[in-house]
Each structure stands twice: as structure tokens, then as C-alpha cells.
Design an enzyme around this catalytic site. Structure first.
Site, PDB file in Angstrom:
ATOM      1  N   ASN A 118     -19.673   4.380  -5.820  1.00  0.00           N
ATOM      2  CA  ASN A 118     -19.229   3.343  -6.745  1.00  0.00           C
ATOM      3  C   ASN A 118     -19.633   1.949  -6.249  1.00  0.00           C
ATOM      4  OD1 ASN A 118     -16.783   1.303  -7.241  1.00  0.00           O
ATOM      5  ND2 ASN A 118     -17.100   2.528  -9.072  1.00  0.00           N
ATOM      6  N   LYS A 160       0.855  -1.189   0.000  1.00  0.00           N
ATOM      7  CA  LYS A 160       0.000   0.000   0.000  1.00  0.00           C
ATOM      8  C   LYS A 160       0.884   1.229   0.000  1.00  0.00           C
ATOM      9  CE  LYS A 160      -4.469   0.890   0.208  1.00  0.00           C
ATOM     10  NZ  LYS A 160      -5.568   0.014  -0.258  1.00  0.00           N
TER      11      LYS A 160
HETATM   12  P1  NAD Z   1     -17.643   6.693  -3.257  1.00  0.00           P
HETATM   13  O1  NAD Z   1     -17.022   7.977  -2.867  1.00  0.00           O
HETATM   14  O2  NAD Z   1     -17.919   6.418  -4.697  1.00  0.00           O
HETATM   15  O3  NAD Z   1     -19.069   6.550  -2.501  1.00  0.00           O
HETATM   16  C1  NAD Z   1     -19.237   6.734  -1.143  1.00  0.00           C
HETATM   17  C2  NAD Z   1     -20.729   6.887  -0.835  1.00  0.00           C
HETATM   18  O4  NAD Z   1     -20.902   6.963   0.572  1.00  0.00           O
HETATM   19  C3  NAD Z   1     -21.346   8.147  -1.415  1.00  0.00           C
HETATM   20  O5  NAD Z   1     -22.652   7.844  -1.860  1.00  0.00           O
HETATM   21  C4  NAD Z   1     -21.424   9.086  -0.213  1.00  0.00           C
HETATM   22  O6  NAD Z   1     -22.468  10.029  -0.326  1.00  0.00           O
HETATM   23  C5  NAD Z   1     -21.698   8.104   0.887  1.00  0.00           C
HETATM   24  N1  NAD Z   1     -21.344   8.582   2.219  1.00  0.00           N
HETATM   25  C6  NAD Z   1     -20.254   9.294   2.600  1.00  0.00           C
HETATM   26  N2  NAD Z   1     -20.303   9.549   3.910  1.00  0.00           N
HETATM   27  C7  NAD Z   1     -21.429   8.961   4.363  1.00  0.00           C
HETATM   28  C8  NAD Z   1     -22.042   8.868   5.634  1.00  0.00           C
HETATM   29  N3  NAD Z   1     -21.493   9.442   6.706  1.00  0.00           N
HETATM   30  N4  NAD Z   1     -23.190   8.167   5.721  1.00  0.00           N
HETATM   31  C9  NAD Z   1     -23.742   7.592   4.633  1.00  0.00           C
HETATM   32  N5  NAD Z   1     -23.219   7.656   3.429  1.00  0.00           N
HETATM   33  C10 NAD Z   1     -22.094   8.339   3.284  1.00  0.00           C
HETATM   34  O7  NAD Z   1     -16.756   5.575  -2.594  1.00  0.00           O
HETATM   35  P2  NAD Z   1     -16.668   4.028  -2.993  1.00  0.00           P
HETATM   36  O8  NAD Z   1     -15.566   3.853  -3.978  1.00  0.00           O
HETATM   37  O9  NAD Z   1     -18.026   3.503  -3.311  1.00  0.00           O
HETATM   38  O10 NAD Z   1     -16.138   3.402  -1.621  1.00  0.00           O
HETATM   39  C11 NAD Z   1     -17.018   3.122  -0.535  1.00  0.00           C
HETATM   40  C12 NAD Z   1     -16.282   2.276   0.486  1.00  0.00           C
HETATM   41  O11 NAD Z   1     -15.817   1.074  -0.121  1.00  0.00           O
HETATM   42  C13 NAD Z   1     -15.039   2.912   1.123  1.00  0.00           C
HETATM   43  O12 NAD Z   1     -14.930   2.440   2.440  1.00  0.00           O
HETATM   44  C14 NAD Z   1     -13.907   2.324   0.303  1.00  0.00           C
HETATM   45  O13 NAD Z   1     -12.688   2.314   1.009  1.00  0.00           O
HETATM   46  C15 NAD Z   1     -14.428   0.924   0.072  1.00  0.00           C
HETATM   47  N6  NAD Z   1     -13.813   0.239  -1.070  1.00  0.00           N
HETATM   48  C16 NAD Z   1     -13.952   0.726  -2.329  1.00  0.00           C
HETATM   49  C17 NAD Z   1     -13.383   0.056  -3.387  1.00  0.00           C
HETATM   50  C18 NAD Z   1     -13.545   0.529  -4.809  1.00  0.00           C
HETATM   51  O14 NAD Z   1     -13.049  -0.156  -5.709  1.00  0.00           O
HETATM   52  N7  NAD Z   1     -14.236   1.646  -5.054  1.00  0.00           N
HETATM   53  C19 NAD Z   1     -12.644  -1.119  -3.155  1.00  0.00           C
HETATM   54  C20 NAD Z   1     -12.522  -1.608  -1.856  1.00  0.00           C
HETATM   55  C21 NAD Z   1     -13.117  -0.911  -0.819  1.00  0.00           C
END
Ligand code: NAD
Length: 417
Positions: free
Chosen positions: A221, A106
């Protein structure tokens, strides 16, 4: 609010817990607790205003027993070396659990990317990767995006790297733009993987996914694609939320419509066919079969864990449950698919991209999706069977133990211990 644990201390505490399940010696724990290498780089950069600023970046290479280090690079003002070290350890477990030919890594740069111009962002990315160039490689360490880094940043990394090593090794990073030999499917892959894990868990625990009710916190996402696939596969997604709040319709939400509304207005709250609007707290406690926290960490705590009604929790986000919540829910018999399994679709698709880069672009997008589904399903079944055998062990510890067992076996075979 629970006390913020240092992420590295938390990772080591989890390691010790899993190691006790496996009966590992202190010697092995010591080897696994410390990354093989943590590289710190200094990035002096001339800003648009003519002044020079120094940024600090890291890359932690945790363990390579099973293959090259794999893991994202984040740009964030709060990045610390300790955080990067913890995340690299979790990547080792995630890759081992999915049986990918990788170890864990990382990286991070301590910077607020929102305060940089595009030229500054490009310059910082190129300088950081140039500084790392002798420590990465298609057969050594393969970065990818993480918080506030994206396919464009990967494209700059690749370009810088190719110029330095004078070899066209596009596979040195993954989640590249598809023109530069990334896969289009990468964008849906984490949400798709979450959906596969929910589908398989529903088959085992609820007798199938058809008609089962689902609530999803976070409609970005991960959450929106998980919602899309689960509703296409016959589940009833009844509640979703984003940072502004949530919506509920027990007859099921029209997910394509919610996606459109979210895209056009920025909030799921503007979707109209709802019975009720919900706060994010209420969403977590809604009357559903499956709950998918897919927003941020630490949302299910000792305070709300006793009120969770779902029988299955699939962790789309990283670390959405606190350790106390884990314990309460395990005792209450709630099945938890931990993050290192549930959100591994992204790294799995990265592996498929890397294989495809090595094969000169052999795979189709359909091949990639088929492989992703198969890999996630197999990992789930192994995890589930392990949990059946070791019903005394909580789900997070079980997932880590299964992963650590593979890493330790590889270390033994290689003569490291
Ligand atoms: P993103 O930014 O696309 O979406 C995040 C969503 O969460 C948004 O809809 C936002 O409005 C909402 N949000 C933010 N704060 C919030 C709160 N306090 N209460 C409710 N909703 C809230 O992010 P993402 O890529 O979808 O990632 C989401 C999670 O998944 C993160 O923890 C990330 O580390 C994890 N993750 C993502 C990936 C990836 O490939 N995108 C891979 C592994 C893990």
C-alpha cells in the site's frame, strides 16, 4: 540481527533523549512516559466448534493534552500491552507533529486473525468494541485500522457502537468504507504523504524532484502509491522490491505497469523491462538520490548503514532504521525524514474524515487531497526549519522534540504541570 528492544523501553529511551534536547524536568518526563490509561479487556467468545475461547485486548490512551486519543487497533498473535503502550506514545508525537487536534492512542487484540472464520472475526470485533465502548467516543478516543484490521472491521465497530450509545456517531472510528462515510482517498493517503515529504525534501536538499532517482523497498500500500505519485511528479523511480526481491532500471520503471504486474502475478520480479534483478539488501544500497524503506522495521542497521548511497531517506515503514543506523547516517550527513512525519498521511486523512463526519459530509475527495498535501507540506517545513536551527540534534530526536514541545506547552497551559 540486532537484539530486539522492548518497544516500550525504546519509546521511553527516545523520549528521554528528546527531553534532554528540550531541557525537560524529570517530573515532565515521568508524566509523558506513562500512558494516562491502559484498558485491558477480556473477550470470551464461542468459536465455530462450540468451544469458548478467551481473547485479551488492550487500548492504551497515552496523552490527551491536545485532544482526543487517536490511533489504530491491531489484531496479531504477538501483540503485548507493552507494544500497545509504546505505539500509543508514538501516536501522541505523530499527531502533535502534524498539528492535528489529537492525542495518542493504540489498541490491540492478541489473536491470529488468519485462524478465525469470518463469523468469528466479526464476533470478536463486536465484542472487543463493546467492551471498549465506554472508553471511546467521537470527542474522546477515535480508533482506526492497523495491522490485520481493515474498513470492514471498522464498519462492525461503528455498528456495535451506534447500537450501544443510541447515537449515529459514525466519526467514532476512521478509515471506514466510503459508503459509511469514510473517504476513498484514505487508501492512497499514506503513500501520498510519503511522496509529499520526499518531494519537499528534494526541493530543499537536491534543488528539486525532477529527474532525481529513487529506490523503494516494499511495494504494498505505502510503497506502490509513493512510487506512483513520485513518478507522476517527475522523479525517476529506478528500483522497487517486495518480499520476493527487487528490480532495477536506471532509465526509470514504468510504475503503472509494475503496479499491474504486481497485482496480477503477486511479485514485482515478473516485470520484464529491467536491467537487473536485486536482492532487498542490494536495493537499500543502490546508487540513488532518495531511498524509501516502506516494508518492515529494522532493515537499515549498523552493518549496511555505512554503504547507503542515498542523500535522503524517507521512512515509509515504521522503524526501518535501528538506533545505531540512525547515528551512523546522521554523522554521514544523510537527511532522514522520520516515520512519525513521513508516514503520517494516513492519520492526517483520518482527521479529514473525522472532520467531514462532523460536518455531515461537506468535503469532496479533492478537498481532502488538497488538505492532506497542505498539512504534510507544512509539517515538513516546520521540521526542516527546526533541524536547520538545531543541527546538533539527529533527525528522529528533532521530530520527537518538536512534537513533545507542543504537548508540554498544552499540558502547561491546561495546568497539568
Ligand atoms: P503492505 O502489506 O501493503 O505492504 C508491505 C510490502 O512490503 C509488500 O510489498 C511486501 O511484499 C513487502 N515486504 C514484506 N516483507 C519484506 C521484506 N522482508 N523485504 C522487502 N519487502 C518486504 O503494508 P503497508 O500498509 O504498505 O505498510 C508498510 C509499512 O508502512 C509498515 O511498516 C506499516 O506499519 C507502515 N505504515 C503503513 C500505513 C498505512 O496506512 N498502510 C501507515 C503508517 C505506517
Amino acid at each position: 540481527m540486532a537484539k530486539q528492544l522492548d518497544p516500550y523501553e525504546m519509546a521511553v529511551a527516545q523520549l528521554k533523549k528528546a527531553a534532554s534536547v528540550l531541557g525537560l524536568s524529570d517530573e515532565i518526563i515521568e508524566i509523558l512516559a506513562v500512558p494516562e490509561r491502559v484498558i485491558q479487556v477480556k473477550i470470551p467468545m464461542k468459536m465455530d466448534n462450540g468451544k469458548t475461547k478467551v481473547f485479551i485486548g488492550w487500548r492504551s490512551q497515552h496523552n490527551s493534552a491536545l485532544g482526543p486519543y487517536k490511533g489504530g487497533i491491531r489484531y496479531h498473535p504477538n501483540v503485548t500491552m507493552s507494544e500497545v503502550m509504546a505505539l500509543s506514545m508514538w501516536m501522541t508525537w505523530k499527531c502533535a507533529l502534524l498539528e492535528l487536534p489529537y492525542g495518542g492512542g493504540k489498541g490491540g487484540v492478541k489473536v491470529d486473525p488468519k485462524k478465525l472464520s469470518r463469523r468469528e472475526l466479526e464476533d470478536l470485533s463486536r465484542k472487543y468494541f463493546a467492551a471498549l465502548s465506554r472508553f471511546v467516543g467521537i470527542d474522546w478516543d477515535i480508533p482506526a485500522p492497523d495491522v490485520y484490521t481493515d474498513p470492514q472491521v471498522m464498519a462492525w465497530y461503528v455498528d456495535e457502537y451506534i447500537n450501544i450509545i443510541r447515537k449515529m456517531e459514525f466519526g467514532v472510528v476512521t478509515a471506514k468504507p466510503d459508503i459509511l462515510w469514510g473517504l476513498k482517498a484514505r487508501v492512497i493517503s499514506t503513500g501520498y504523504g510519503v511522496a509529499v515529504v520526499a518531494r519537499e525534501a528534494a526541493k530543499k536538499i537536491l534543488g528539486g524532484l525532477e529527474g532525481r532517482t529513487i529506490a523503494i523497498q516494499g511495494f504494498g500500500n505505502v510503497g506502490s502509491f509513493a512510487a506512483k505519485f513520485l513518478s507522476e511528479w517527475g522523479a525517476r523511480v529506478v528500483a522497487v522490491s517486495d518480499s520476493k526481491g527487487g528490480i532495477l532500471n536506471n532509465r526509470g520503471l514504468n510504475i503503472e505497469e509494475v503496479i499491474r504486474i504486481k497485482r496480477e502475478t503477486g511479485a514485482v520480479l515478473n516485470y520484464e523491462d529491467v536491467e537487473k534483478k536485486l536482492t532487498n539488501e542490494e536495493l537499500l544500497e543502490s546508487e540513488v538520490d532518495i531511498l524509501i524503506p516502506a516494508a518492515i522495521e529494522g532493515v537499515i542497521t549498523k552493518d549496511n548503514a555505512p554503504r547507503i548511497k542515498a542523500r535522503i531517506i524517507v521512512e515509509g515503514a515504521n522503524g526501518p532504521l535501528t538506533p545505531e543506523a540512525d547515528e551512523i547516517l546522521f554523522k554521514r550527513g544523510v537527511f532522514i525524514a522520520p516515520d512519525i512525519l513521513a508516514n503520517a498521511g494516513g492519520v492526517t486523512m483520518s482527521w479529514i474524515e473525522w472532520v467531514n463526519n462532523r460536518m455531515g459530509g461537506w468535503l469532496s475527495e479533492e478537498d481532502a487531497m488538497r488538505k492532506l498535501d497542505e498539512k504534510m507540506m507544512n509539517a515538513f517545513v516546520k521540521f526542516y526549519n527546526y533541524c536547520q536551527r538545531r543541527s546538533d540534534v539527529d533527525y528522529r530526536t528533532a521530530a520527537q522534540a518538536l512534537a513533545i514541545e507542543r504537548v508540554v506547552s498544552a499540558m502547561k497551559l491546561r495546568g497539568w504541570i
